[in-house]
Structures are given as structure tokens and as C-alpha cells.
Design a protein around this motif. Sequence first.
Motif, PDB file in Angstrom:
ATOM      1  N   GLY A  35      -3.557  -4.517   4.843  1.00  0.00           N
ATOM      2  CA  GLY A  35      -3.753  -3.884   6.151  1.00  0.00           C
ATOM      3  C   GLY A  35      -5.004  -3.023   6.117  1.00  0.00           C
ATOM      4  N   ALA A  36      -5.208  -2.342   5.000  1.00  0.00           N
ATOM      5  CA  ALA A  36      -6.394  -1.496   4.800  1.00  0.00           C
ATOM      6  C   ALA A  36      -6.611  -1.357   3.303  1.00  0.00           C
ATOM      7  N   ALA A  65      -5.045  -0.999  -2.182  1.00  0.00           N
ATOM      8  CA  ALA A  65      -4.673  -1.654  -0.927  1.00  0.00           C
ATOM      9  C   ALA A  65      -3.339  -1.150  -0.412  1.00  0.00           C
ATOM     10  N   ALA A  66      -3.244  -1.074   0.915  1.00  0.00           N
ATOM     11  CA  ALA A  66      -1.959  -0.834   1.567  1.00  0.00           C
ATOM     12  C   ALA A  66      -1.736  -2.009   2.515  1.00  0.00           C
ATOM     13  N   GLY A  67      -0.519  -2.493   2.564  1.00  0.00           N
ATOM     14  CA  GLY A  67      -0.252  -3.637   3.430  1.00  0.00           C
ATOM     15  C   GLY A  67       1.169  -4.138   3.285  1.00  0.00           C
ATOM     16  N   LEU A 117      -3.614   5.323   2.597  1.00  0.00           N
ATOM     17  CA  LEU A 117      -4.629   5.172   1.539  1.00  0.00           C
ATOM     18  C   LEU A 117      -4.900   6.528   0.889  1.00  0.00           C
ATOM     19  N   GLY A 118      -5.034   6.516  -0.419  1.00  0.00           N
ATOM     20  CA  GLY A 118      -5.315   7.765  -1.129  1.00  0.00           C
ATOM     21  C   GLY A 118      -4.084   8.382  -1.773  1.00  0.00           C
ATOM     22  N   GLY A 315     -14.595  12.550   3.127  1.00  0.00           N
ATOM     23  CA  GLY A 315     -13.207  12.092   3.072  1.00  0.00           C
ATOM     24  C   GLY A 315     -13.071  10.648   2.626  1.00  0.00           C
ATOM     25  N   LYS A 316     -11.901  10.101   2.934  1.00  0.00           N
ATOM     26  CA  LYS A 316     -11.546   8.762   2.475  1.00  0.00           C
ATOM     27  C   LYS A 316     -12.208   7.681   3.326  1.00  0.00           C
TER      28      LYS A 316
END
Length: 321
Positions: A35-36, A65-67, A117-118, A315-316
Motif C-alpha cells: 500500500g505504501a 512496506a505496509a500493505g 510507515l516508520g 519527516g518520513k
Amino acid sequence: MRALEQQALTGPEGLRLVDVAVPVAGAGEVLVRVGAAGVNFADVMQSRGTYDGGPRAPYIAGFEAAGEVVALGEGVTTAAVGQHVIGTGAGAFAEYVVVPAVGLVPLPDGWNDEQTLGLTLNWATALISLRPLGQLKAGNTVLIHAAAGGVGQAAVRIAKHYGATVIATASAAKHDVVRRLGADHVIDYRTADLTDEVLRLAGGVDVVLESVGGTTFRQSIEVARRVTGKVVVIGAAAGEATVSNWELNFKHPVHVIGQHLTTTIQQAPDIFAAALEELHQLIAKGVYPPGEPTVYDLADGPKALAELEARATVGKLALKP
Ligand SMILES: NC(=O)c1ccc[n+]([C@@H]2O[C@H](COP(=O)([O-])OP(=O)(O)OC[C@H]3O[C@@H](n4cnc5c(N)ncnc54)[C@H](OP(=O)(O)O)[C@@H]3O)[C@@H](O)[C@H]2O)c1
């Protein structure tokens, strides 16, 4: 699927958008529809071949990754298809990535992929470095370098929450952001003499979050309090630096502590697990709010990495496939 391939170790400009086959999850792994993807300073170092043990070109870049989990490899019982997770696995700058099931973390309630994320990189790094390793306590003074960055912003929030006085460094254009996070003092390390300024403000600091290296590393050692001060080394954005046994003995008797998250997860999983638990408490208390990364299209990955390398970001950063 579309993916960003690092074709030569020439920096961000060595990245190209390519079409490759969707990877297959092996035993103990899951396939995630990204997803991101999180952009980290380590991506920049890998792109130039300066990250110790980093991949050789060509390789699909990115590792955070996030998803959504779309397939489970053999033996995986800790994740479910349809669940949204965040994790680290090589090749995250792509539409799909294979990630080891160990270390996958479900998204906090109500958070989306981008906002998460992060969590396992920036926030866990900041928390582990400041608390179990840096032993940060209420009333301490902490020096946080690159305080407007991904790890730095998390560190400022954590240090303020635990009652520390925060002296931060950042490029001048980023000072307002760092002040809004609660930092007590912000120093432009490019114009001020950092050692003089920190000693003038606080007479020394209890903990330094040292992510810069190069000539800054020596300044970090100089401002740590004699005998009790801790310099937690997490990065080397400006290059390698050394301190000798002679200096540590006679001139700068301080604690120098190394921290690398991948090693911590492997060698001290209890410390990582405790950090994740503490981060969830910080989320519940509102100390750790949902992330608001600057989002780029996957195709603009080279631009995102180039801006990160040029210190032009705050930032991120995220890539959206
Ligand atoms: N040990 C670990 O496990 C671990 C995990 C994650 C990150 N890290 C390290 O933590 C640091 C921060 O990572 P991040 O991904 O959150 O990046 P970031 O802080 O968002 O970006 C790097 C920032 O560092 C500052 N900087 C100072 N000297 C620099 C130089 N010579 N070149 C480029 N930037 C310089 C710049 O901020 P200013 O313009 O404000 O100076 C720049 O924006 C990196 O050193 C990274 O390798 C370590």
C-alpha cells in the motif's frame, strides 16, 4: 508488477522503473500487496554501495512496506490473508513484496498503510536507542541529531514524553518543525559551533542520538557528560569517524553504544518486543500519532531518494505503487 530496480550503485539516479514477475512467498514468508513503501536513509546508502552488507546491483530497491497480506508461505500461522501489516523485506519499492512472517506487525487500530510507515524502523530505533540503551530518564538532557528527519522526529517526541530536555540539530529551514515537536533548543550545526553551543546551553548532555558521524561524531563525544554520558551510534550519514581507546580513557570518558535495528531484532528479540509493546502504549496515549509521510509515486522514487540525500526532506517519505 512495477518495481524500482537499482541497476548500478551510482546513487538514486541508478534506479529505474521495470516490469518484473510478482515474487512468491517461501516457507515462513508472506506476500504483501504494497500500500505504501517507506523510504529510509539506508536506501540512499545502499544505492551508493556504502551500506555494510547491502545488496549488489541489480536489485529491487526498498525494504520497508505496509500493505495487505495476499498469500501465505508454507508454515505461516501468525498472519492471515486480508490482514494489513507492516514489515521489512528486500524489494519493497514494488507493487508486491515478500516479507518474513517473523517481525510482521499488524497496523494499529484505525491506521492506514501510509500512516503506519516508520513504526518498526524509525520509532523502534528511536525508542530502543534512547531508553533501554541510552537509559534516558526524566530530568536528563538529550542531544538529537537530524531531529526533523524520520528517526529524529520520533526521538524528539519520545524524549519529551519521558521528561527530558531536548537539544536538537537540524538544517535552519527545518527548525520550526522541530520546535513544534517540543524541542527546547534547536541548533543549526552548519553555522554554529555545536560543541560550544551545547556546552553553553546545558554544560553537557546525558544521551546523544548520533546518526550523523563524520566530524559531528567528535562533537557528540565532546558534549556527552564525563563518566555517565552515553553516545548511541545509529548512523553514519556524513561518513565514518573514530574515537581511540586513549581518548575514551583520558580525554572523553563516556559510553559509546552501537545500535543497529536488524541486529537488535535478531540478537535481542526481547528488547525489540518490549519496544513494540511500549510503542503501542505510546500510540494509545497519543504520544505517537498516525504518521503523515510525504508521498511520492513509485516512479518518482529516484527523486525522493535524491531529496533525502540532499537533506531537502522533512519527516518520513513514502512511495505509492
Ligand atoms: N541503526 C539503525 O537501526 C537505524 C535505523 C533507522 C535509521 N538509522 C539511521 O538514522 C538516520 C536517520 O535516518 P532516516 O531514514 O530517518 O533519515 P532522515 O533523518 O529523514 O534524513 C537524514 C537527515 O540527516 C541529516 N544529515 C546530516 N548530515 C547529513 C549528510 N551528510 N547527508 C545527508 N543527511 C544528513 C539531514 O537533516 P538536516 O538537514 O536537518 O541536517 C537529513 O535530512 C540515518 O543515519 C540512518 O542511517 C539507523
